[in-house]
Design an enzyme around this catalytic site. Structure first.
Site, PDB file in Angstrom:
ATOM      1  N   SER A 140       6.978   7.368   4.778  1.00 29.36           N
ATOM      2  CA  SER A 140       7.810   8.550   4.977  1.00 29.36           C
ATOM      3  C   SER A 140       7.727   8.676   3.225  1.00 29.36           C
ATOM      4  CB  SER A 140       9.307   8.720   5.498  1.00 29.36           C
ATOM      5  OG  SER A 140       9.970   6.861   5.008  1.00 29.36           O
ATOM      6  N   GLN A 143       2.245   6.565   1.110  1.00 32.36           N
ATOM      7  CA  GLN A 143       0.243   5.691   2.030  1.00 32.36           C
ATOM      8  C   GLN A 143      -0.739   4.389   1.559  1.00 32.36           C
ATOM      9  OE1 GLN A 143      -0.287   9.931   1.893  1.00 32.36           O
ATOM     10  NE2 GLN A 143      -2.578   8.846   2.052  1.00 32.36           N
ATOM     11  N   VAL A 144      -1.616   4.376   3.040  1.00 32.40           N
ATOM     12  CA  VAL A 144      -1.131   2.727   2.352  1.00 32.40           C
ATOM     13  C   VAL A 144      -2.900   3.359   2.119  1.00 32.40           C
ATOM     14  CG1 VAL A 144      -2.344   0.333   2.737  1.00 32.40           C
ATOM     15  CG2 VAL A 144      -0.146   1.384   3.193  1.00 32.40           C
ATOM     16  N   LYS A 158      -0.561   0.487  -2.111  1.00 26.57           N
ATOM     17  CA  LYS A 158       0.625   1.592  -1.799  1.00 26.57           C
ATOM     18  C   LYS A 158       0.358   2.137  -2.352  1.00 26.57           C
ATOM     19  CE  LYS A 158       5.273   0.313   0.448  1.00 26.57           C
ATOM     20  NZ  LYS A 158       6.004  -0.523   1.506  1.00 26.57           N
ATOM     21  N   ASP A 293      12.932  -5.245   7.712  1.00 27.11           N
ATOM     22  CA  ASP A 293      12.929  -3.987   8.694  1.00 27.11           C
ATOM     23  C   ASP A 293      11.379  -5.139   9.367  1.00 27.11           C
ATOM     24  OD1 ASP A 293      12.306  -2.241   9.016  1.00 27.11           O
ATOM     25  OD2 ASP A 293      10.697  -1.112   7.459  1.00 27.11           O
TER      26      ASP A 293
END
Length: 331
Positions: A140, A143-144, A158, A293
């Site tokens: 969200s 992006q990698v 990243k 997380d």
């Protein structure tokens, strides 16, 4: 009244977008109860009260998940956090919220290049002889992309989504105000403690937007596991890491969600479970600083039954007194 709470006219456009999505998914009553409708109508922003028949037939958990997806990164991230709150939501809600872990669509690399060049101080090709323009993963907030250093070392970049901070800050302002209204005007929703949820969410999301803070968290946890070869934390390359960019080692392993590959790999699932649970308990009870997380997308299984943790944007801290209390409770 919500009108007094809305202090910035700049947020009204975003407020209209939120109300329109809620109405389309059949949550028009919430728009009225919180005062959103009155605010927007007084400012000349018309609302269309049409509910899609197709969307209305969805079960409430699926409709809420679709709403969060349409509202964008801040709300997707909120749903991801709610997916861990089994104390608040029943299994069907947790199942829907969990789908948000894979809901992000990658941006074309052309939309990232200008920001990436600015953060690196030169074109990325000058630093990374090989750089994949197709995203390895998308989330969200970022992006990698996979790349290789001049010595052949594989790394990942990243990259924060361009222009996302103003959108997130607007959403956080509105969420704070809406939580205040919900808590005062909707007694049946008060038990969910919306103001406290939004407060914690705001602190967490602002930390996540700073990729250099994520790098510092990764290094702190890596130092805590320095004596344990079975736990792997990717190295951070500080010469290129900043607030909007994090460059770190590429982890080549079996994703935590790929149980089929794990079963055919020859790795010892019991040993992996023991090492994983030991690592989590160490972070919480011994170190007081933990990865907050650890969903399957942030765990990789490596040869020799090693476990790699990635993505340290969300971390938690526990005081020594609280750790002692947790240990006594578990005992």
């Amino acid at each position: 009244m919500l009108w007094q709470a809305i202090s910035a006219v700049r947020d009204l456009g975003r407020l209209h977008d939120i109300a329109a999505v809620l109405i389309r998914y059949g949550f028009g009553d919430l728009v009225r109860r919180t005062g959103l409708a009155g605010v927007l109508e007084r400012t000349g922003r018309a609302l269309h009260w049409h509910v899609s028949d197709e969307l209305a037939r969805l079960e409430p958990p699926a409709r809420v998940r679709r709403v969060l997806e349409e509202l964008g990164p801040s709300f997707v991230k909120l749903g991801q956090i709610l997916s861990t709150r089994v104390d608040l939501f029943s299994p069907e809600w947790i199942t829907e919220f969990s789908k948000l872990q894979d809901s992000a669509i990658a941006l074309p690399f052309s939309e990232l290049r200008a920001q990436l060049t600015e953060d690196l101080g030169e074109p990325p090709e000058n630093i990374f002889p090989r750089l994949e323009t197709q995203a390895l993963a998308a989330a969200s907030l970022a992006q990698v992309h996979r790349a290789w250093l001049s010595d052949g070392t594989p790394v990942v970049l990243k990259i924060r989504r361009p222009g996302i901070r103003p959108l997130v800050e607007a959403d956080l302002r509105l969420l704070k105000r809406l939580a205040e209204i919900v808590e005062s005007e909707a007694p049946d929703l008060r038990r969910y403690r919306p103001k406290e949820v939004v407060r914690q969410f705001t602190l967490s999301l602002r930390r996540e937007l700073d990729f250099s803070a994520e790098g510092r968290s990764a290094e702190r946890i890596a130092a805590n596991f320095e004596a344990q070869a079975d736990i792997v934390i990717p190295r951070i390359y500080w010469e290129w890491t900043c607030e909007r960019l994090n460059v770190q080692d590429y982890i080549d392993g079996i994703p935590g969600r790929d149980t089929a590959a794990l079963d055919t790999s020859g790795l010892d699932r019991v040993l992996l479970a023991q090492r994983g649970s030991d690592a989590v308990l160490k972070m919480i009870l011994e170190d007081g600083f933990f990865h907050a997380d650890l969903h399957p997308g942030n765990i990789y299984f490596l040869p020799d039954n090693q476990i790699a943790f990635i993505d340290f944007g969300m971390v938690g801290r526990i005081s020594e007194e609280r750790r002692y209390q947790i240990a006594i409770l578990l005992h």
